[in-house]
Motif scaffolding. Structure first.
Motif, PDB file in Angstrom:
ATOM      1  N   ARG A 320       0.860  -1.186   0.000  1.00 21.90           N
ATOM      2  CA  ARG A 320       0.000   0.000   0.000  1.00 21.90           C
ATOM      3  C   ARG A 320       0.897   1.237   0.000  1.00 21.90           C
ATOM      4  NH1 ARG A 320      -4.560   0.662  -1.726  1.00 21.90           N
ATOM      5  NH2 ARG A 320      -6.011  -0.145  -0.181  1.00 21.90           N
ATOM      6  N   LEU A 321       1.048   1.869  -1.155  1.00 24.83           N
ATOM      7  CA  LEU A 321       1.935   3.025  -1.321  1.00 24.83           C
ATOM      8  C   LEU A 321       3.292   2.802  -0.647  1.00 24.83           C
ATOM      9  CD1 LEU A 321      -0.573   6.007  -0.997  1.00 24.83           C
ATOM     10  CD2 LEU A 321       0.674   5.306  -3.034  1.00 24.83           C
ATOM     11  N   ASP A 335       1.892  -0.161  -4.988  1.00 23.65           N
ATOM     12  CA  ASP A 335       0.534   0.010  -4.453  1.00 23.65           C
ATOM     13  C   ASP A 335      -0.363  -1.104  -4.998  1.00 23.65           C
ATOM     14  OD1 ASP A 335      -1.272   1.579  -2.833  1.00 23.65           O
ATOM     15  OD2 ASP A 335      -2.196   2.320  -4.658  1.00 23.65           O
ATOM     16  N   SER A 336       0.191  -2.323  -4.982  1.00 21.68           N
ATOM     17  CA  SER A 336      -0.527  -3.465  -5.555  1.00 21.68           C
ATOM     18  C   SER A 336      -1.853  -3.721  -4.862  1.00 21.68           C
ATOM     19  CB  SER A 336       0.339  -4.728  -5.479  1.00 21.68           C
ATOM     20  OG  SER A 336      -0.333  -5.831  -6.039  1.00 21.68           O
ATOM     21  N   ALA A 338      -4.078  -1.714  -4.291  1.00 19.97           N
ATOM     22  CA  ALA A 338      -5.137  -0.903  -4.918  1.00 19.97           C
ATOM     23  C   ALA A 338      -5.850  -1.755  -5.961  1.00 19.97           C
ATOM     24  CB  ALA A 338      -4.539   0.345  -5.557  1.00 19.97           C
ATOM     25  N   THR A 344      -6.867   3.567  -6.250  1.00 23.03           N
ATOM     26  CA  THR A 344      -5.902   4.173  -7.177  1.00 23.03           C
ATOM     27  C   THR A 344      -6.053   5.689  -7.204  1.00 23.03           C
ATOM     28  OG1 THR A 344      -5.664   2.180  -8.498  1.00 23.03           O
ATOM     29  CG2 THR A 344      -5.237   4.268  -9.612  1.00 23.03           C
ATOM     30  N   ALA A 347      -3.991   7.002  -4.520  1.00 24.31           N
ATOM     31  CA  ALA A 347      -2.562   6.891  -4.850  1.00 24.31           C
ATOM     32  C   ALA A 347      -2.132   8.003  -5.799  1.00 24.31           C
ATOM     33  CB  ALA A 347      -2.286   5.518  -5.457  1.00 24.31           C
ATOM     34  N   TRP A 357       2.605   5.228 -14.742  1.00 24.14           N
ATOM     35  CA  TRP A 357       1.578   4.467 -14.009  1.00 24.14           C
ATOM     36  C   TRP A 357       1.400   3.080 -14.613  1.00 24.14           C
ATOM     37  CZ3 TRP A 357      -4.288   5.472 -15.001  1.00 24.14           C
ATOM     38  CH2 TRP A 357      -5.069   4.701 -14.121  1.00 24.14           C
ATOM     39  N   SER A 429      -0.197   0.836  -9.385  1.00 26.21           N
ATOM     40  CA  SER A 429      -1.478   0.997  -8.674  1.00 26.21           C
ATOM     41  C   SER A 429      -2.559   0.502  -9.634  1.00 26.21           C
ATOM     42  CB  SER A 429      -1.702   2.458  -8.276  1.00 26.21           C
ATOM     43  OG  SER A 429      -2.828   2.558  -7.428  1.00 26.21           O
TER      44      SER A 429
END
Length: 455
Positions: A320-321, A335-336, A338, A344, A347, A357, A429
Motif C-alpha cells: 500500500r503506497l 501500491d498493488s 489498490a 488508485t 494513490a 503508471w 497501482s
C-alpha cells in the motif's frame, strides 16, 4: 459495555465448514475445542499447511468435492467468504432450515472480548494495523484478525485477549446474525465487488452497514462525514450507536477533524490535539485512516501521549503506497493493494511528481472517469498490465502520449524504466484484481519489487 454470555459447549452438534482456507480451518479448530463434531469440505485443493493442522486436530476433511449428503446433515454451516451468498449449495442448506454463517459470526459467539470492527472499500488493512499498533503500545491485551493475519476463530480458540481489532470485508459481514462490535468503523464506500452484489450499488452499501446491525446506544460508530454515500445512507437509515464522525472538510463538536495543521479529536469533554506532521504516512486518505484509529484509541482510554507517539512510529502496510527503491533519482512505489478505482484515486492524488503508471488486471466493472483529471494532471505514461487491457486503452488512450501493453511484471517494469526520467515516480497501482496474471495482490506486489530490484 454490557458483556454477553458466551455460548455453552455443544452437545456434539455437527458443524460443517465450506472452504478449507484460513477462516475454514480456524473455525474448525474453534468448533472442535467447543465440542462440535466437525467436517471441512473444500471444492478445490486444501493447502498442505492447512491439511497438517486438520490432521493435528483430528478433524475430518475432504477436498476437490462437496459430499452433499453429509453436508446436509449439519446443524450449523460456516462458509468461506469467497463462496457467494446465493451459491446453489448455500441456497439448498438454507432451504432445509440449516443456519449458514460467517467465521466472524461463529467466533464472536465464543469470546467476551471487546471488538473493534473496521470496514470500508479502501484503507481497511492500514487502519486495522494502525489501530492495533496504538492499542498494543497502550498496553492493552489485543489481537488483530479478520482479513489480516491469523483468523479470528483460531485466535479465539488459542489465545486469550481483552480486545480484538478486526478487518471486515463486506463478504464477512454478509454472514453475520448476532455479531456486535462495541466500536464499528466505516472508512468509505465506493463501488467495489459489484459482480457479487448483482451490480447493485445499494446492495453493496447495505452490506457495509451490516457492521452496525446489532449495535446499541452503548456502542460507537466511527465514520467519514465527508463521504456522500455514507451521509445519505445515515439520513435514510437511522442507527442506534453513538456517531463519531471524522472529516477533512468541517469542524466537528464530537469526532475528529484537522485545523491549523493539527488533528483535533473530541469525545464528550475530552480533547486531544497533535500536529499532522507527526504522521509518517502520506496522503489525505491516510490522514483519515489516522483519525479513525486515534478515535478508537481515545474511546478505549489510551493515554494521549501514547496516541501521539504511535502516530509517528507507524510504518504503514506492505503493498500500500510502499516505497521500494530510488533508481537514477526515480522513485518506485508498490501500491498493488489498490484493487479498485477509488484506491488508485488516492494513490494518484498523493503523487507529487510526473508519474509512470502501471495499471490493469481483472476489471470488476470499473468506471475510470473519476481518474481522468488526475491522469491528465500527473501521468506522463501508462503501462497496461493485464490479459484484457481494452477498458484502460479506451479510457485513457487520449489522455497520455505514451500508453503500452505488457503481459508480465518484468516487461512492465522494464518499460517503466525506459519512460521514467530523473525526478519521476513509477507507480504500480492497478485499480483491478490480480487473478489474470498473478495469484493475488501480494504476489503481484512481490513480483513488482523483485523486478525493480533486478533493474
Amino acid at each position: 459495555m454490557v458483556k454477553k454470555e458466551t455460548h455453552r459447549k455443544s452437545d456434539q452438534r455437527f458443524l460443517v465448514l465450506l472452504g478449507g482456507g484460513e477462516s475454514g480451518v480456524g473455525t474448525a479448530i474453534l468448533g472442535k475445542k467447543e465440542g462440535f463434531r466437525v467436517f471441512v469440505s473444500d471444492k478445490g485443493k486444501i493447502a498442505d499447511k492447512y491439511k497438517q493442522l486438520l490432521e493435528e486436530y483430528k478433524i475430518d476433511w475432504e477436498e476437490e468435492r462437496h459430499s452433499e449428503e453429509k453436508i446436509m446433515e449439519a446443524d450449523l454451516v460456516m462458509k468461506s467468504p469467497g463462496i457467494p451468498e446465493d451459491a446453489p449449495l448455500v441456497n439448498r442448506l438454507r432451504g432445509k432450515g440449516i443456519e449458514v454463517i460467517s467465521e466472524i459470526e461463529f467466533a464472536s459467539r465464543f469470546t467476551n472480548a471487546t471488538i473493534v470492527g473496521i470496514t470500508g472499500s479502501n484503507g481497511k488493512t492500514t487502519t486495522t494495523k494502525f489501530t492495533y499498533h496504538i492499542l498494543k503500545n497502550g498496553g492493552l491485551a489485543v489481537g488483530m484478525a479478520g482479513n489480516v493475519g491469523q483468523s479470528f476463530a483460531r485466535q479465539v480458540a488459542e489465545t486469550s485477549v481483552d480486545h480484538y481489532v478486526l478487518e471486515l470485508s463486506s463478504f464477512q459481514l454478509d454472514g453475520i446474525e448476532d455479531f456486535r462490535p462495541h466500536i464499528a468503523v466505516l472508512l468509505n464506500i465506493t463501488p467495489d465487488h459489484l459482480d457479487r452484489y448483482h451490480y447493485n450499488f445499494e446492495e453493496y452499501i447495505a452490506s457495509k452497514f451490516r457492521i452496525t446491525k446489532n449495535q446499541t446506544e452503548e456502542d460507537y460508530f466511527i465514520y467519514d462525514a465527508d463521504d456522500a454515500v455514507i451521509d445519505k445512507w445515515l439520513t435514510n437509515h437511522p442507527i442506534r450507536s453513538r456517531k463519531m464522525p471524522f472529516s477533512l472538510e468541517k469542524e466537528l463538536k464530537n469526532g475528529a477533524y484537522i485545523k491549523n495543521d493539527q488533528f483535533v479529536i473530541t469525545i464528550d469533554n475530552s480533547q486531544i490535539t497533535m500536529p499532522t506532521s507527526n504522521l509518517t504516512l502520506e496522503g489525505k486518505h491516510n490522514a483519515k485512516n489516522a483519525m479513525a484509529a486515534a478515535t478508537v484509541a481515545q474511546l478505549l482510554k489510551i493515554r494521549k501521549a501514547t496516541i501521539r507517539e504511535s502516530m509517528g512510529s507507524f510504518q504503514g502496510v506492505e503493498h500500500r503506497l510502499e516505497k521500494v527503491l530510488k533508481i537514477n533519482n526515480v522513485q518506485y512505489i508498490n501500491d498493488s493493494k489498490a484493487t479498485n478505482v477509488n484506491a488508485t484515486y488516492y494513490a494518484l492524488e498523493s503523487m507529487e511528481s510526473e508519474t509512470v503508471w502501471i495499471v490493469g488486471g481483472v476489471d470488476k466493472g470499473n468506471d475510470y472517469a473519476e481518474l481522468l483529471p488526475l491522469v491528465n494532471e500527473k501521468v506522463k505514461a501508462i503501462i497496461c498490465l493485464g490479459v484484457n487491457n481494452e477498458p484502460i486503452l479506451n479510457a485513457f488512450g487520449n489522455c497520455v502520449d505514451l500508453i503500452v501493453e505488457t503481459r508480465s511484471m518484468e516487461e512492465a517494469v522494464k518499460q517503466a524504466y525506459q519512460f521514467a526520467e530523473k525526478g519521476d515516480t513509477v507507480l504500480l497501482s492497478p485499480a483491478c484484481a490480480s487473478f489474470d496474471l498473478f495469484e493475488n495482490y501480494e504476489d503481484r506486489g512481490r513480483k513488482f519489487k523483485d523486478a525493480v530490484r533486478n533493474l
